[in-house]
Design a protein around this motif. Structure first.
Motif, PDB file in Angstrom:
ATOM      1  N   ASN A 243      42.432  31.332  43.356  1.00 32.86           N
ATOM      2  CA  ASN A 243      43.719  30.777  43.917  1.00 32.86           C
ATOM      3  C   ASN A 243      44.650  31.879  44.552  1.00 32.86           C
ATOM      4  O   ASN A 243      45.666  31.666  45.366  1.00 32.86           O
ATOM      5  CB  ASN A 243      44.721  30.080  42.724  1.00 32.86           C
ATOM      6  CG  ASN A 243      44.146  28.569  42.659  1.00 32.86           C
ATOM      7  OD1 ASN A 243      44.335  27.994  43.703  1.00 32.86           O
ATOM      8  ND2 ASN A 243      43.701  28.316  41.270  1.00 32.86           N
ATOM      9  N   ARG A 244      44.665  33.085  43.629  1.00 27.60           N
ATOM     10  CA  ARG A 244      45.625  34.214  44.173  1.00 27.60           C
ATOM     11  C   ARG A 244      45.176  34.772  45.552  1.00 27.60           C
ATOM     12  O   ARG A 244      45.820  34.871  46.461  1.00 27.60           O
ATOM     13  CB  ARG A 244      45.603  35.424  43.066  1.00 27.60           C
ATOM     14  CG  ARG A 244      46.109  35.213  41.817  1.00 27.60           C
ATOM     15  CD  ARG A 244      46.418  36.737  41.289  1.00 27.60           C
ATOM     16  NE  ARG A 244      45.118  37.136  40.719  1.00 27.60           N
ATOM     17  CZ  ARG A 244      44.498  36.850  39.800  1.00 27.60           C
ATOM     18  NH1 ARG A 244      44.887  35.940  38.889  1.00 27.60           N
ATOM     19  NH2 ARG A 244      43.473  37.574  39.490  1.00 27.60           N
TER      20      ARG A 244
ATOM     21  N   TYR B 200      35.927  36.376  50.905  1.00 31.32           N
ATOM     22  CA  TYR B 200      37.383  35.922  50.708  1.00 31.32           C
ATOM     23  C   TYR B 200      38.172  37.184  50.373  1.00 31.32           C
ATOM     24  O   TYR B 200      39.044  37.204  49.755  1.00 31.32           O
ATOM     25  CB  TYR B 200      37.267  35.060  49.230  1.00 31.32           C
ATOM     26  CG  TYR B 200      36.355  33.934  49.440  1.00 31.32           C
ATOM     27  CD1 TYR B 200      36.273  33.187  50.522  1.00 31.32           C
ATOM     28  CD2 TYR B 200      35.890  33.424  48.109  1.00 31.32           C
ATOM     29  CE1 TYR B 200      35.721  32.012  50.620  1.00 31.32           C
ATOM     30  CE2 TYR B 200      35.123  32.093  47.954  1.00 31.32           C
ATOM     31  CZ  TYR B 200      35.043  31.431  49.374  1.00 31.32           C
ATOM     32  OH  TYR B 200      34.381  30.304  49.419  1.00 31.32           O
TER      33      TYR B 200
ATOM     34  N   GLN C 244      46.728  32.793  53.003  1.00 34.90           N
ATOM     35  CA  GLN C 244      47.668  32.066  53.464  1.00 34.90           C
ATOM     36  C   GLN C 244      48.917  32.519  53.963  1.00 34.90           C
ATOM     37  O   GLN C 244      49.514  32.392  55.108  1.00 34.90           O
ATOM     38  CB  GLN C 244      48.222  30.844  52.530  1.00 34.90           C
ATOM     39  CG  GLN C 244      47.138  29.589  52.116  1.00 34.90           C
ATOM     40  CD  GLN C 244      47.683  28.890  51.182  1.00 34.90           C
ATOM     41  OE1 GLN C 244      48.301  29.090  50.053  1.00 34.90           O
ATOM     42  NE2 GLN C 244      47.097  27.580  51.370  1.00 34.90           N
TER      43      GLN C 244
ATOM     44  N   LYS D 274      43.672  32.839  47.771  1.00 35.89           N
ATOM     45  CA  LYS D 274      44.231  31.797  48.674  1.00 35.89           C
ATOM     46  C   LYS D 274      45.494  31.982  49.099  1.00 35.89           C
ATOM     47  O   LYS D 274      45.765  31.743  50.315  1.00 35.89           O
ATOM     48  CB  LYS D 274      43.674  30.616  48.292  1.00 35.89           C
ATOM     49  CG  LYS D 274      44.217  29.289  48.981  1.00 35.89           C
ATOM     50  CD  LYS D 274      44.024  28.012  48.309  1.00 35.89           C
ATOM     51  CE  LYS D 274      44.374  26.726  49.207  1.00 35.89           C
ATOM     52  NZ  LYS D 274      44.291  25.483  48.687  1.00 35.89           N
ATOM     53  N   ARG D 275      46.148  32.341  48.291  1.00 34.81           N
ATOM     54  CA  ARG D 275      47.837  32.506  48.387  1.00 34.81           C
ATOM     55  C   ARG D 275      47.817  33.771  49.393  1.00 34.81           C
ATOM     56  O   ARG D 275      48.839  33.501  50.360  1.00 34.81           O
ATOM     57  CB  ARG D 275      48.701  32.645  47.093  1.00 34.81           C
ATOM     58  CG  ARG D 275      48.684  31.466  46.462  1.00 34.81           C
ATOM     59  CD  ARG D 275      49.785  31.391  45.604  1.00 34.81           C
ATOM     60  NE  ARG D 275      49.566  32.279  44.384  1.00 34.81           N
ATOM     61  CZ  ARG D 275      48.772  32.057  43.317  1.00 34.81           C
ATOM     62  NH1 ARG D 275      48.502  30.876  43.106  1.00 34.81           N
ATOM     63  NH2 ARG D 275      48.437  33.117  42.460  1.00 34.81           N
TER      64      ARG D 275
ATOM     65  N   CYS E 285      38.565  30.744  38.913  1.00 33.19           N
ATOM     66  CA  CYS E 285      39.511  29.872  39.633  1.00 33.19           C
ATOM     67  C   CYS E 285      40.975  30.307  40.107  1.00 33.19           C
ATOM     68  O   CYS E 285      41.433  30.376  41.126  1.00 33.19           O
ATOM     69  CB  CYS E 285      39.480  28.395  38.778  1.00 33.19           C
ATOM     70  SG  CYS E 285      40.458  27.251  39.598  1.00 33.19           S
ATOM     71  N   SER E 286      41.347  31.171  38.874  1.00 37.86           N
ATOM     72  CA  SER E 286      42.627  31.737  38.982  1.00 37.86           C
ATOM     73  C   SER E 286      42.708  32.854  40.109  1.00 37.86           C
ATOM     74  O   SER E 286      43.417  32.968  40.850  1.00 37.86           O
ATOM     75  CB  SER E 286      43.116  32.177  37.646  1.00 37.86           C
ATOM     76  OG  SER E 286      44.388  32.954  37.781  1.00 37.86           O
TER      77      SER E 286
END
Length: 274
Positions: free
Chosen positions: A85-86, A58, A92, A88-89, A81-82
């Motif tokens: 999410n960072r 990741y 993206q 993932k952004r 989880c936080s």
């Protein structure tokens, strides 16, 4: 117990890497034979190693992975989880950039096949001579390194928006960035983040108006260098000279644009006739 060889084979990690992970305290053998130095890992450590591999896939750095491993158990899931999410952004954003690059490459290939020079798009960038009005800006000025701009835009503009909300100030325009450094320096550039407001309070200053060469970019920020090149060429060819730092005005919020092609940015070069 598993020997270092068995452990490395199951997890598909070299023994050299496992020894390095031990050195930095990421994952250490459960047992080391004091007589021969052989390293052994417990069955329970397989899950930990597989988690390390997954986080690496990741694009977490080893420092970030170590921080995850050292989280307090009662907060670990929430913080992980936080962090995910960072990441993932981030991924993206990189995907969007790659999609734009592919579109750009396809366009360049088509143009070259038609005999159109690859850099001919710069000739299509329009430049206008405009008169801007003076502004009162609420600002934050920082030295920004080349890798910190994305995070900086978010942090410092959020700080300015927060002050506007707290002090109930009246916005008179969209965010802008003024670049004060005379040359590019990857280690740090003098950058001012600002938003025009009506009220004069602590943290505001006068921003002079005047004659500017201006161009509009409709597309991703990665294309701004082409706009700067065109503006500089225009200034030279039309016998003008720069009198103050160039600046950008962000007409659209990139977070509100479905595609990067919808982002609108104005670039201003304050000038005077030679």
């Amino acid at each position: 117990m598993l020997s270092i060889g068995e452990f490395s084979k199951i997890c598909e990690v070299s023994t050299k890497t496992l020894r390095y992970y031990d050195e930095i305290g990421l994952i250490t053998p459960d047992e080391i034979n004091p007589e021969n130095g052989y390293r052994y890992y417990s069955i329970g450590q397989l899950k930990k190693m597989l988690l390390i591999n997954r986080l690496k896939s990741y694009h977490f750095s080893l420092e970030e992975i170590k921080a995850v491993m050292e989280m307090e158990e009662d907060q670990a899931e929430e913080k992980l989880c936080s962090a995910l999410n960072r990441k993932k952004r981030d991924i993206q954003d990189k995907l969007l950039a790659l999609e734009h690059t592919l579109k750009q490459m396809s366009s360049d290939i088509l143009n070259l096949e038609k005999g159109i020079p690859i850099m001919s798009y710069i000739d299509k960038i329009e430049v206008q001579l405009v008169e801007t009005r003076p502004l009162n800006i609420l600002y934050v000025r920082q030295m920004m390194n080349s890798g910190g701009y994305i995070a900086g835009y978010g942090k410092y503009f959020n700080d300015i928006y927060g002050k506007i909300a707290t002090e109930k100030l009246t916005m008179l325009g969209t965010p802008m960035t003024i670049y004060h450094s005379p040359e590019f320096n990857p280690a740090g550039n003098d950058t001012e983040f600002a938003i025009p407001v009506e009220e004069s309070v602590k943290g505001t200053r006068d921003f002079p108006g005047g004659l500017c060469a201006m161009s509009v970019l409709k597309g991703p920020y990665s294309e701004l260098t082409s706009v700067y090149a065109k503006l500089r060429e225009w200034v030279e060819n039309e016998s003008y000279e720069l009198v103050r730092s160039p600046y950008e005005v962000y007409i659209t919020d990139p977070n509100q644009c479905a595609v990067q092609e919808e982002i609108v940015t104005e670039v201003y070069f304050p000038v005077k006739k030679k």
